[in-house]
Design a protein around this motif. Sequence first.
Motif, mmCIF file in Angstrom:
data_model
loop_
_atom_site.group_PDB
_atom_site.id
_atom_site.type_symbol
_atom_site.label_atom_id
_atom_site.label_comp_id
_atom_site.label_asym_id
_atom_site.label_seq_id
_atom_site.Cartn_x
_atom_site.Cartn_y
_atom_site.Cartn_z
ATOM 1 N N MET A 1 40.716 42.672 12.585
ATOM 2 C CA MET A 1 41.794 42.804 13.539
ATOM 3 C C MET A 1 43.121 42.688 12.786
ATOM 4 S SD MET A 1 42.513 40.716 17.068
ATOM 5 C CE MET A 1 40.939 41.216 17.692
ATOM 6 N N ASN A 2 44.083 43.502 13.194
ATOM 7 C CA ASN A 2 45.403 43.425 12.563
ATOM 8 C C ASN A 2 46.453 43.009 13.597
ATOM 9 O OD1 ASN A 2 46.395 45.694 13.977
ATOM 10 N ND2 ASN A 2 45.575 47.076 12.444
ATOM 11 N N THR A 3 47.674 42.843 13.137
ATOM 12 C CA THR A 3 48.722 42.319 14.014
ATOM 13 C C THR A 3 49.010 43.240 15.194
ATOM 14 O OG1 THR A 3 50.460 43.253 12.617
ATOM 15 C CG2 THR A 3 49.809 40.973 12.192
ATOM 16 N N GLU A 4 48.909 44.548 14.999
ATOM 17 C CA GLU A 4 49.155 45.474 16.115
ATOM 18 C C GLU A 4 48.095 45.311 17.197
ATOM 19 O OE1 GLU A 4 51.959 47.125 16.602
ATOM 20 O OE2 GLU A 4 52.586 46.179 14.740
ATOM 21 N N HIS A 5 46.844 45.085 16.785
ATOM 22 C CA HIS A 5 45.777 44.836 17.764
ATOM 23 C C HIS A 5 46.035 43.550 18.537
ATOM 24 C CE1 HIS A 5 43.308 47.516 15.049
ATOM 25 N NE2 HIS A 5 43.193 48.091 16.242
ATOM 26 N N VAL A 6 46.499 42.525 17.831
ATOM 27 C CA VAL A 6 46.783 41.248 18.477
ATOM 28 C C VAL A 6 47.916 41.406 19.479
ATOM 29 C CG1 VAL A 6 47.584 38.881 18.111
ATOM 30 C CG2 VAL A 6 45.912 39.881 16.555
ATOM 31 N N LYS A 7 48.980 42.083 19.082
ATOM 32 C CA LYS A 7 50.105 42.303 19.990
ATOM 33 C C LYS A 7 49.645 43.071 21.233
ATOM 34 C CE LYS A 7 53.617 42.557 16.367
ATOM 35 N NZ LYS A 7 54.582 43.461 15.721
ATOM 36 N N ALA A 8 48.827 44.087 21.032
ATOM 37 C CA ALA A 8 48.323 44.882 22.160
ATOM 38 C C ALA A 8 47.446 44.031 23.082
ATOM 39 C CB ALA A 8 47.542 46.090 21.649
ATOM 40 N N ARG A 9 46.630 43.161 22.497
ATOM 41 C CA ARG A 9 45.764 42.289 23.296
ATOM 42 C C ARG A 9 46.606 41.347 24.159
ATOM 43 N NH1 ARG A 9 42.905 38.678 19.622
ATOM 44 N NH2 ARG A 9 44.567 37.233 20.104
ATOM 45 N N ILE A 10 47.656 40.793 23.574
ATOM 46 C CA ILE A 10 48.529 39.882 24.319
ATOM 47 C C ILE A 10 49.232 40.640 25.450
ATOM 48 C CG2 ILE A 10 50.602 38.439 24.163
ATOM 49 C CD1 ILE A 10 49.641 37.698 21.283
ATOM 50 N N ARG A 11 49.716 41.843 25.151
ATOM 51 C CA ARG A 11 50.364 42.658 26.195
ATOM 52 C C ARG A 11 49.378 43.007 27.301
ATOM 53 N NH1 ARG A 11 52.909 45.171 21.771
ATOM 54 N NH2 ARG A 11 51.338 46.802 21.766
ATOM 55 N N LYS A 12 48.144 43.333 26.918
ATOM 56 C CA LYS A 12 47.115 43.692 27.898
ATOM 57 C C LYS A 12 46.828 42.528 28.836
ATOM 58 C CE LYS A 12 42.508 45.672 28.242
ATOM 59 N NZ LYS A 12 41.325 46.124 27.512
#
Length: 62
Positions: A1-12
């Motif tokens: 997992m990378n930072t963009e995936h983490v940001k997207a997960r938090i937004r989701k």
Amino acid sequence: MNTEHVKARIRKEGKTIKEWAEERGVTDYPAVIRVLNGFNKGTHGKAHKVAVALGLKEGCHE
């Protein structure tokens, strides 16, 4: 997992990064931002704990 995936997960989840941090007891919000934006790789100290909480690194298995 990378930072963009983490940001997207938090937004989701419909949360801000600050809300996410507060829910997990991460009190150093600037450290979360530094890790998520790649200014800190989270290799040790508070930044490592943040990276583990974000799911970017594995925690220490003691």
